[in-house]
Scaffold this motif. Structure first.
Motif, short mmCIF file in Angstrom:
data_model
loop_
_atom_site.label_atom_id
_atom_site.label_comp_id
_atom_site.label_asym_id
_atom_site.label_seq_id
_atom_site.Cartn_x
_atom_site.Cartn_y
_atom_site.Cartn_z
N GLU A 249 0.56 -0.80 0.47
CA GLU A 249 -0.11 -0.32 -0.04
C GLU A 249 1.19 1.02 0.60
N LYS A 255 2.37 9.75 -4.01
CA LYS A 255 1.22 10.26 -3.06
C LYS A 255 2.06 9.67 -1.21
N GLY A 259 4.11 10.13 2.08
CA GLY A 259 3.29 10.13 3.26
C GLY A 259 4.61 8.82 3.90
N LEU A 262 7.71 9.91 5.22
CA LEU A 262 6.67 11.36 6.24
C LEU A 262 7.10 10.27 7.61
N LEU A 263 6.74 9.09 7.32
CA LEU A 263 5.99 7.95 8.62
C LEU A 263 7.76 7.25 8.64
N GLU A 266 8.77 6.07 12.33
CA GLU A 266 7.24 5.58 13.17
C GLU A 266 6.93 4.03 12.62
N LEU A 270 7.74 0.97 14.78
CA LEU A 270 6.94 -0.92 15.29
C LEU A 270 7.77 -2.06 14.78
N LEU B 246 0.30 0.96 15.29
CA LEU B 246 0.41 1.69 14.16
C LEU B 246 -0.46 3.24 14.38
N LEU B 250 1.72 7.13 14.34
CA LEU B 250 0.96 7.64 13.38
C LEU B 250 0.09 8.67 13.77
N GLY B 259 1.34 12.33 7.32
CA GLY B 259 1.92 11.26 6.81
C GLY B 259 0.64 10.14 6.79
N ALA B 260 0.26 10.57 7.87
CA ALA B 260 -1.25 9.40 8.45
C ALA B 260 -2.28 9.41 7.12
N LEU B 262 -1.75 11.66 4.42
CA LEU B 262 -1.67 11.20 2.89
C LEU B 262 -1.51 9.72 2.94
N LEU B 263 -2.32 8.90 3.76
CA LEU B 263 -1.69 7.42 3.12
C LEU B 263 -3.73 6.83 3.56
N ASN B 265 -6.11 6.81 2.29
CA ASN B 265 -7.13 5.14 1.56
C ASN B 265 -6.47 4.16 1.47
N GLU B 266 -4.54 4.16 2.16
CA GLU B 266 -3.87 2.97 1.70
C GLU B 266 -3.74 1.87 2.97
N ASN B 269 -7.43 0.67 2.99
CA ASN B 269 -7.14 -0.57 1.96
C ASN B 269 -7.05 -1.81 2.78
N LEU B 270 -5.88 -1.20 3.57
CA LEU B 270 -5.44 -2.69 4.67
C LEU B 270 -6.43 -2.89 5.57
N ALA B 273 -8.85 -5.59 3.74
CA ALA B 273 -7.99 -6.88 3.55
C ALA B 273 -8.47 -7.68 4.73
N LEU B 274 -8.58 -7.21 5.55
CA LEU B 274 -8.66 -8.20 7.49
C LEU B 274 -9.96 -7.52 7.67
#
Lengths: 326, 326
Positions: A249, A255, A259, A262-263, A266, A270, B246, B250, B259-260, B262-263, B265-266, B269-270, B273-274
């Protein structure tokens, strides 16, 4: 104190094993006995500066591979670094042994060569299990299938002692892995084991459920080896699969890549939280001398920490404490 | 076709159960029998537009709670939505039953009221297990402790049929959860079960290890209920603990929050999936009529999908196929 190091065990052997051991020498007043191909070890040692009087080498030309059948490997590869290292420990040439090699072979070799403690029915493999509160000790992580309740009682006592004395947790909590929190839940083994654990002085907190393990619900998590292996491997698999999905992902667009950048810190925090390297290894419990199994993918930092753990295992005389309690 | 819905089961009852069922009516030529407190159901139904001729209500004033002891609950709460719903199914008032309530009670109730199939030794709870390749069916997810090899054979056959016919996977793979890939690995149960599974025509791919389960190594994953429960709960716990770590990371700084963002959507998605919601539920297998257990935290979308799965369970006449194969 002399620590015997299996130079050939693990994915990063021999480099990491040697480098890690040399780092451990700097931190501790110990000597190291390297077991492996003499020339290879000498070539590797030439890369570093170290006090020669703190190092010995015992030659061993063979190597037990990860996919060798454990019992066969111990019987047939008598010139392997693992077998020769274990023999050196049995003969008293050193005080403890560390290997990042084939776990099953290390267990089989320890039982054949070092022998089980007299009052122990089965030796156990332990693993330091990552939780959001730090590491918990999982016993048995895969040595014994079809365990009896009495084995679980012994695993619990040994795990409690090790966690208290070596991992430095005062009065660690002990939980029995089960399918429900009530005393009456579970299979025949867990119901009987519950009764035995209840009457031991080990800070037994009762049954613990799969969902709570990664949250650090107990410092010592006791179970049959079949269940322990499944717990451990499912945990690794789930973490790995989530990270692989996360990676996919995070690299799916410009984009998302920005992102992710930037992380960076972090995300690395993890991963670090799930890292075995800080602990380096986990003991085999129930045998007559200290043996630590380092993670197969140990780097030098993990090996150093594994040796540090082995030093405490020896120093605290854990095996005598276990003997006196059983 | 008439679907009986337990209005009171699940964390989001009654709203989601009713809303989800009304959505299922729009997509399918079915009728719904709601079982629960009549007035409550009528009040809830007033919020929506729907064809009145497709709805029936059977009054049931009691509710089985999640922490009720299953067998006791079924015996004593005879006016509960679950017991009355199961009785309606047994009497033939409807063709299938769905509940998001207490899993143990649903199993116990199904066995007492609907009865086991004649050639089945034990009914099994199944669960749709999230993998990076989609969902796999886990059988048994916690119904039977101390299973015999023959039970696992039956679980495998039933799981294979259901996965093929209802989940629509052609010739699904069947794996036996074990501690190693070799035939000789494992405990007494898994060694014996391996031999039985080998000689069935169910696309048996052998032993599968914990680490590989989240990667979708097999469409049907067979194991004893103790192990299945541990697998399921450890998986949930690990995923939850990683997401909680996480989330903490974040939101640890302004930069990480950006950063989070920007992410967004991703990361969603994650989580998706679960997500169990796409599948909505999983069948109890081995009983005489179709019963589907929806996830306890089902929303209306999950309930709708659970009903869709129940429709296929009925439509494909899975129980007759199971009977003919056993």
């Amino acid at each position: 104190m002399k620590i015997i190091v299996d130079v050939m065990g693990g994915d990063n052997a021999p480099n990491s094993n040697i480098k890690g051991a040399l780092e451990a020498i700097k931190e501790n007043d110990i000597q190291i006995i390297f077991v492996g191909p003499k020339e290879l070890i000498e070539t590797e040692l030439n890369k570093y500066q170290y006090s020669k009087d703190k190092i010995e080498i015992i030659n061993a030309d063979e190597k037990i591979e990860n996919d060798d059948e454990p019992t066969q490997a111990i019987r047939k590869k008598t010139n392997s670094s693992m077998v020769i290292g274990l023999n050196a420990l049995a003969e008293g040439l050193g005080d403890g042994f560390i290997s990042a090699g084939n776990t099953g072979a290390l267990l089989a070799g320890s039982i054949f060569i070092i022998k089980r403690l007299e009052d122990i029915d089965r030796a156990a493999i332990t693993v330091l299990y990552p939780t959001i509160k730090g590491m918990s000790l999982l016993v048995d992580a895969g040595a014994n299938m079809d365990s009896k309740p009495e084995y679980l009682r012994q695993f619990a006592i040994m795990g409690y002692i090790y966690t208290k004395e070596v991992l430095g947790k005062s009065n660690p909590t002990v939980g029995l892995i089960n399918v429900g929190s009530e005393k009456t839940k579970g299979n025949l083994l867990s119901k009987e084991a519950f009764k035995l654990l209840e009457s031991e002085e080990i800070n037994f907190i009762g049954n613990i459920e799969g969902r709570d393990l990664p949250f650090g619900v107990a410092d010592v998590m006791v179970c049959d080896g079949f269940v322990g292996n499944v717990v451990l491997k499912v945990t690794e698999g789930v973490a790995e699969s989530i990270f692989s999905m996360l990676k996919k992902e995070l690299t799916s667009s410009k984009k998302s890549k920005f992102g992710a950048l930037l992380l960076k810190n972090e995300l690395s925090n993890l991963k670090k939280a799930l890292d075995y390297r800080e602990y380096g290894g986990a003991p085999l419990l129930g045998i007559r001398k200290p043996v630590v199994k380092a993670h197969g993918s140990s780097d030098d930092y993990a090996i150093k920490n594994g040796i540090n753990q082995l030093i405490r295992y020896i120093d605290k005389d854990i095996i005598k404490i276990i003997e006196s309690q059983l």
